[in-house]
Design a protein around this motif. Structure first.
Motif, PDB file in Angstrom:
ATOM      1  N   GLY A 100      17.873  50.712  47.875  1.00 36.89           N
ATOM      2  CA  GLY A 100      17.509  49.456  48.509  1.00 36.89           C
ATOM      3  C   GLY A 100      18.688  48.569  48.832  1.00 36.89           C
ATOM      4  O   GLY A 100      19.721  49.025  49.321  1.00 36.89           O
ATOM      5  N   SER A 101      18.522  47.299  48.536  1.00 36.76           N
ATOM      6  CA  SER A 101      19.525  46.304  48.928  1.00 36.76           C
ATOM      7  C   SER A 101      20.654  46.154  47.913  1.00 36.76           C
ATOM      8  O   SER A 101      21.494  45.279  48.056  1.00 36.76           O
ATOM      9  CB  SER A 101      18.852  44.947  49.123  1.00 36.76           C
ATOM     10  N   ARG A 102      20.639  46.972  46.872  1.00 30.35           N
ATOM     11  CA  ARG A 102      21.691  46.842  45.838  1.00 30.35           C
ATOM     12  C   ARG A 102      23.029  47.353  46.361  1.00 30.35           C
ATOM     13  O   ARG A 102      23.129  48.498  46.787  1.00 30.35           O
ATOM     14  CB  ARG A 102      21.280  47.592  44.575  1.00 30.35           C
ATOM     15  N   TYR A 103      24.007  46.489  46.300  1.00 34.60           N
ATOM     16  CA  TYR A 103      25.367  46.846  46.739  1.00 34.60           C
ATOM     17  C   TYR A 103      26.125  47.317  45.500  1.00 34.60           C
ATOM     18  O   TYR A 103      26.774  46.550  44.822  1.00 34.60           O
ATOM     19  CB  TYR A 103      26.023  45.623  47.380  1.00 34.60           C
ATOM     20  N   ASN A 104      26.003  48.610  45.174  1.00 34.29           N
ATOM     21  CA  ASN A 104      26.545  49.137  43.921  1.00 34.29           C
ATOM     22  C   ASN A 104      27.309  50.431  44.183  1.00 34.29           C
ATOM     23  O   ASN A 104      27.528  50.816  45.329  1.00 34.29           O
ATOM     24  CB  ASN A 104      25.420  49.350  42.908  1.00 34.29           C
ATOM     25  N   LEU A 105      27.703  51.087  43.104  1.00 37.61           N
ATOM     26  CA  LEU A 105      28.522  52.293  43.225  1.00 37.61           C
ATOM     27  C   LEU A 105      27.751  53.409  43.931  1.00 37.61           C
ATOM     28  O   LEU A 105      28.325  54.166  44.717  1.00 37.61           O
ATOM     29  CB  LEU A 105      28.973  52.742  41.830  1.00 37.61           C
ATOM     30  N   MET A 106      26.457  53.523  43.658  1.00 34.19           N
ATOM     31  CA  MET A 106      25.653  54.558  44.313  1.00 34.19           C
ATOM     32  C   MET A 106      25.669  54.354  45.829  1.00 34.19           C
ATOM     33  O   MET A 106      25.909  55.294  46.600  1.00 34.19           O
ATOM     34  CB  MET A 106      24.223  54.511  43.771  1.00 34.19           C
ATOM     35  N   ASN A 107      25.428  53.123  46.247  1.00 33.10           N
ATOM     36  CA  ASN A 107      25.439  52.797  47.674  1.00 33.10           C
ATOM     37  C   ASN A 107      26.774  53.167  48.314  1.00 33.10           C
ATOM     38  O   ASN A 107      26.836  53.845  49.345  1.00 33.10           O
ATOM     39  CB  ASN A 107      25.150  51.292  47.827  1.00 33.10           C
ATOM     40  N   SER A 108      27.861  52.742  47.683  1.00 33.00           N
ATOM     41  CA  SER A 108      29.198  52.973  48.256  1.00 33.00           C
ATOM     42  C   SER A 108      29.553  54.457  48.271  1.00 33.00           C
ATOM     43  O   SER A 108      30.166  54.953  49.220  1.00 33.00           O
ATOM     44  CB  SER A 108      30.249  52.200  47.454  1.00 33.00           C
ATOM     45  N   ALA A 109      29.185  55.181  47.195  1.00 32.95           N
ATOM     46  CA  ALA A 109      29.551  56.603  47.101  1.00 32.95           C
ATOM     47  C   ALA A 109      28.832  57.423  48.173  1.00 32.95           C
ATOM     48  O   ALA A 109      29.414  58.343  48.768  1.00 32.95           O
ATOM     49  CB  ALA A 109      29.226  57.135  45.704  1.00 32.95           C
ATOM     50  N   ILE A 110      27.546  57.112  48.417  1.00 31.72           N
ATOM     51  CA  ILE A 110      26.799  57.861  49.440  1.00 31.72           C
ATOM     52  C   ILE A 110      27.372  57.571  50.829  1.00 31.72           C
ATOM     53  O   ILE A 110      27.583  58.483  51.643  1.00 31.72           O
ATOM     54  CB  ILE A 110      25.298  57.512  49.369  1.00 31.72           C
ATOM     55  N   ILE A 111      27.650  56.297  51.094  1.00 33.87           N
ATOM     56  CA  ILE A 111      28.236  55.947  52.400  1.00 33.87           C
ATOM     57  C   ILE A 111      29.582  56.648  52.577  1.00 33.87           C
ATOM     58  O   ILE A 111      29.892  57.159  53.669  1.00 33.87           O
ATOM     59  CB  ILE A 111      28.375  54.413  52.524  1.00 33.87           C
ATOM     60  N   GLY A 163      26.170  38.673  60.086  1.00 30.98           N
ATOM     61  CA  GLY A 163      27.166  39.073  59.085  1.00 30.98           C
ATOM     62  C   GLY A 163      26.764  40.394  58.459  1.00 30.98           C
ATOM     63  O   GLY A 163      25.936  41.126  58.977  1.00 30.98           O
ATOM     64  N   ARG A 164      27.326  40.702  57.306  1.00 28.14           N
ATOM     65  CA  ARG A 164      26.978  41.953  56.601  1.00 28.14           C
ATOM     66  C   ARG A 164      25.549  41.892  56.121  1.00 28.14           C
ATOM     67  O   ARG A 164      25.150  40.937  55.449  1.00 28.14           O
ATOM     68  CB  ARG A 164      27.899  42.173  55.404  1.00 28.14           C
ATOM     69  N   GLN A 165      24.781  42.874  56.486  1.00 23.72           N
ATOM     70  CA  GLN A 165      23.386  42.898  56.058  1.00 23.72           C
ATOM     71  C   GLN A 165      23.232  43.859  54.899  1.00 23.72           C
ATOM     72  O   GLN A 165      23.911  44.864  54.822  1.00 23.72           O
ATOM     73  CB  GLN A 165      22.499  43.346  57.216  1.00 23.72           C
ATOM     74  N   SER A 166      22.331  43.516  54.002  1.00 28.24           N
ATOM     75  CA  SER A 166      22.103  44.386  52.850  1.00 28.24           C
ATOM     76  C   SER A 166      21.205  45.544  53.249  1.00 28.24           C
ATOM     77  O   SER A 166      20.360  45.409  54.137  1.00 28.24           O
ATOM     78  CB  SER A 166      21.442  43.601  51.714  1.00 28.24           C
ATOM     79  N   PRO A 167      21.376  46.666  52.564  1.00 28.96           N
ATOM     80  CA  PRO A 167      20.502  47.814  52.861  1.00 28.96           C
ATOM     81  C   PRO A 167      19.115  47.561  52.289  1.00 28.96           C
ATOM     82  O   PRO A 167      18.862  47.846  51.128  1.00 28.96           O
ATOM     83  CB  PRO A 167      21.205  48.984  52.161  1.00 28.96           C
ATOM     84  N   SER A 168      18.225  46.966  53.101  1.00 29.01           N
ATOM     85  CA  SER A 168      16.916  46.571  52.579  1.00 29.01           C
ATOM     86  C   SER A 168      15.818  47.445  53.187  1.00 29.01           C
ATOM     87  O   SER A 168      14.946  46.982  53.876  1.00 29.01           O
ATOM     88  CB  SER A 168      16.662  45.100  52.902  1.00 29.01           C
ATOM     89  N   PHE A 169      15.932  48.756  52.915  1.00 28.25           N
ATOM     90  CA  PHE A 169      14.968  49.679  53.502  1.00 28.25           C
ATOM     91  C   PHE A 169      14.229  50.397  52.394  1.00 28.25           C
ATOM     92  O   PHE A 169      14.811  50.744  51.374  1.00 28.25           O
ATOM     93  CB  PHE A 169      15.665  50.720  54.390  1.00 28.25           C
ATOM     94  N   LYS A 170      12.958  50.641  52.664  1.00 27.09           N
ATOM     95  CA  LYS A 170      12.162  51.426  51.715  1.00 27.09           C
ATOM     96  C   LYS A 170      11.627  52.623  52.483  1.00 27.09           C
ATOM     97  O   LYS A 170      11.042  52.464  53.540  1.00 27.09           O
ATOM     98  CB  LYS A 170      11.013  50.573  51.176  1.00 27.09           C
TER      99      LYS A 170
END
Length: 808
Positions: free
Chosen positions: A602-613, A749-756
């Motif tokens: 989801g919208s969490r800007y964390n290590l999982m998000n960054s590693a997948i990107i 600006g930077r949008q959070s990943p807010s997708f389900k």
């Protein structure tokens, strides 16, 4: 050497003090931190205050006083003793040792304040303030030279009970001067003085003369600080050592004497697991244990000025250990009996535990040997059959015995991994897989009962050393790597991966407790190491056993560290850019668990998000064409709205460029003609140039002009211009979309990943079967051209076949 106390923070505060210096305390010059040295050789901060010097009636002399800046309480009250060695260090530190082995330090905020107090100390002691230590040897050098010329040695007082205080003062006064220490040591050696002192010790104990016992403690402690091997030989002899320990029981700084002798004679028991026939060896073992006890438990923590005065004691213990290892190594009967009893099934459990503990300590002693002696030591153990013995021990039920055997195994692996590898390959020809040494090690790792898996971490490190090609010997035929890795993947890898395979039979881990997650993370760490360092062995194993699909099940774990381990494993595989791996990933649709995890995050800007990107960005930057096409064709609908990074839109652009080249082979051949007209390049340069040409081509074509060689314009003009004009139409549509995206990004600006992402059964089948539909231009699953019906560039996104994406 002990750490120096750090400088106090430079913060001005209110004044305090006494006597003639009190009025000058409004500034920060006298602001200090008070430190004391603890038993771990670390400085403890006792508080911040202001220092002053004044006469204290109770102490009968000039004293240093520090009052706390917080409440004015007294932090320090120390008389400036005429005989105490004060030392100035780093311009803002004054360090000294009190009589009762209590080290102190004042750390000044300013150099000026330190200099003022230093002058006061030097004034009391009659020293020049320019010196850095008040009891400097320079002051006594003339007297010492005169003593040296007039008398060959130091004259000791007669060894009598009534003169113990005089002897203690003589020893204490001699320690600061190297020349006087030398003379004192010679006098003690020549006159057999230590044995006389120990006789007086017995008298004092019989008479319960506590004052005399306190003087003897100071004398014996001072003799230790003389740092002389000849004196240690006398003190540590069989007849003297217990009396020396007895003297050190009566520390005057303690209210009650310690019971060291009682511990050594009654509690500590010498276990002779195998009878030692050599009396000299037996005596040496007793002596080493007792001296080690004196060093670790009896002697007080050395003060600031004493830390280098016990180097000879360390050396004494070190060389004793070397001698013990050498004598045991030469006693073949002893070692033969040891290994025979270790492996004998008739040996009872308690006896075997003692034998293993002895062998463990024996190996620990060997760490003190020089490299060539250590080689001989481990060669001897190898010849005696230490590895078969360890295999037997590791198969036993006793956890303590197995733990000690693991420690012994670690010494062997660290010393010579090739020796261990050779043994396990030989035994594989005779034994079943279950009882192979390496498989026993893997089983102990998997079955570690420690909640923190301390033992498993150690064993995983040993396995990593064994399978590391970097430390495999390069022999004439260079077969060790091939042979051992072939053996390991055939006989051991299935044991290592068993917990992973057992836990990933469903869509999520069947067991997801912390201890299981830690174990699986360790296994994944080793498998990731294998992907990096082993080539076809691990590739065949992963593809044939479908390991990556099983690993990616762990992306659904509630433990983030385990999910990241699984992702790191896949990232390592993709990083190899190996088409065998890529075809396997595409065939099994192994990006699906990653995309699910990304959207579930989801919208969490964390290590999982960054590693997948980062993983998708790697595919884009490295232009891995097969994976780019696979991701866009199958997962674009799920990822197209992610616009806080340009990674996925960049992947889509790469994909479209690939499609253009496939749809327009004539245009592609035209580009190769252009390149070939310039000059010939090697294959790698051609790929780079192709990428560069594409980039510049887009810029050049913005004007609507195609770059075509004059010779080609005359031939097949319609054939060439038709696809180019189509390309330009599509290009303009795409550019208008990109401008809209850029405008949105700039506004928000930077949008959070807010997708389900809701994966229905229809969706899942769609994620795994879009490739066939994608071949039809303009179909719902097709990337299509920008703006075509049902394509990602169009407005109609909600199709029953596609994943339903809702924005939070």
């Amino acid at each position: 050497a002990p750490g120096r106390p750090p400088a106090p923070p430079g913060i001005a505060s209110r004044s305090g003090g006494c006597g003639e210096t009190g009025g000058r305390m409004t500034d920060t010059r006298r602001r200090v931190k008070v430190y004391t040295l603890n038993e771990d050789r670390q400085w403890d901060d006792r508080g911040t205050g202001h220092v002053s010097s004044c006469y204290v009636e109770r102490l009968k002399g000039m004293s240093l006083l520090v009052r706390a800046e917080s409440d004015g309480s007294l932090l320090l009250e120390s008389k400036i003793n005429p005989n105490t060695a004060y030392q100035k260090q780093q311009d803002t530190l004054i360090v000294w040792s009190e009589a009762e082995n209590y080290d102190l330090a004042l750390s000044f905020q300013e150099k000026a304040g330190c200099d003022e107090i230093w002058e006061k100390i030097c004034q009391v002691q009659g020293k020049d303030p320019s010196v850095d230590i008040t009891q400097d040897l320079v002051d006594e050098s003339e007297e010492e030279r005169f003593d040296d010329m007039s008398s060959p040695g130091l004259e000791l007082p007669s060894c009598e009970l009534s003169r113990l205080e005089e002897i203690a003062e003589l020893v204490a006064s001699s320690l600061p001067s190297p020349l006087r220490r030398e003379k004192l040591a010679l006098a003690l050696e020549n006159e057999g003085y230590i044995k006389k002192l120990l006789e007086i010790f017995h008298v004092c104990e019989d008479l319960e003369n506590i004052e005399g016992l306190h003087h003897l403690y100071e004398i014996i402690k001072g003799i230790f600080l003389l740092n002389r091997t000849a004196l240690f030989e006398v003190m540590f002899s069989e007849e003297c050592i217990m009396d020396v320990i007895g003297c050190l029981e009566y520390d005057p700084s303690l209210s009650q004497s310690r019971k060291h002798r009682e511990f050594l004679t009654k509690t500590a028991k010498f276990k002779e697991v195998i009878p030692i026939s050599d009396p000299e060896l037996k005596q040496k073992i007793h002596q080493t244990y007792r001296v080690q006890y004196i060093q670790d438990m009896v002697l007080p923590t050395p003060s600031v000025f004493e830390e280098n005065m016990l180097s000879t004691l360390h050396s004494f213990i070190f060389f004793n250990k070397v001698e013990i290892v050498g004598m045991l190594q030469e006693d073949e009967k002893f070692l033969t009996d040891l290994f025979a009893q270790l492996t004998d099934e008739a040996t009872d459990e308690e006896k075997r535990q003692e034998l293993v503990n002895f062998l463990k300590e024996f190996c620990a002693f060997s760490q003190t040997l020089q490299p060539q002696n250590r080689d001989a030591f481990f060669k001897t153990l190898s010849n005696m059959g230490i590895l078969p013995a360890l295999e037997v021990i590791l198969g036993m039920d006793d956890a303590q015995v197995r733990s000690a055997a693991t420690d012994i195994f670690s010494y062997l692996v660290e010393y010579n991994p090739s020796m261990v590898r050779e043994f396990v390959m030989q035994e594989a020809q005779q034994n079943d897989d279950d009882i192979l040494l390496i498989n026993l090690i893997i089983e102990h790792m998997i079955c570690d009962t420690d909640p923190e898996l301390g033992g498993a971490v150690l064993l995983m490190g040993l396995l990593r050393t064994l399978v590391d090609p970097e430390n495999m010997l390069a022999t004439a035929n260079k077969t060790e790597k091939t042979e051992f890795l072939g053996f390991f993947y055939k006989h051991c890898m299935h044991v290592l991966t068993a917990p992973l395979l057992a836990n990933t039979t469903e869509d999520k881990p069947s067991k997801d407790d912390f201890q299981t997650a830690q174990l699986l993370a360790l296994i994944l760490e080793l498998l990731t190491f294998c992907v990096e360092h082993h080539t076809y062995h691990i590739k065949n194993y992963i593809i044939n056993k479908d390991i990556l699909r099983r690993v990616l099940v762990l992306m659904a774990s509630k433990h983030a560290f385990l999910a990241l381990c699984a992702l790191r494993f896949k990232r390592k595989i993709i990083g190899l850019k190996d088409e065998f791996y890529n075809r396997y990933i595409m065939k099994s649709f192994l990006f699906e668990p990653v995309v699910k995890a990304f959207l579930n995050n989801g919208s969490r800007y964390n290590l999982m998000n960054s590693a997948i990107i980062e993983m998708f960005e790697f595919i884009r930057v490295e232009d891995i064409k097969s994976l780019t096409a696979h991701v866009i064709e199958n997962y674009w609908k799920a990822l197209e709205d992610v616009d806080y990074v340009q990674t996925f839109k960049g992947l889509k652009l790469r994909f479209e460029q690939q499609r253009e080249r496939q749809d327009n082979p004539k245009l592609d051949s035209m580009r190769s003609i252009l390149r070939n007209h310039r000059y010939r390049r090697d294959a790698r340069t051609l790929e780079d140039e192709e990428e560069m040409w594409f980039n510049t081509d887009e810029d050049d074509m913005e004007d609507g002009e195609a770059v075509v060689p004059p010779s080609d314009k005359t031939k097949n003009d319609e054939d060439i211009m038709d696809p180019i004009s189509k390309f330009m139409e599509r290009k303009k549509l795409k550019e208008s979309e990109e401008k809209e995206v850029l405008l949105k990004t700039n506004l928000s600006g930077r949008q959070s990943p807010s997708f389900k992402l809701s994966f229905s059964s229809a969706t899942k089948s769609n994620l795994t079967s879009q490739s066939s539909a994608s071949n039809l231009p303009g179909s719902p699953g097709s990337p299509g051209s920008p703006g075509s019906p049902g394509s990602p560039g169009s407005v109609s996104k909600s199709t029953s076949q596609m994943a339903a994406i809702t924005t939070k």
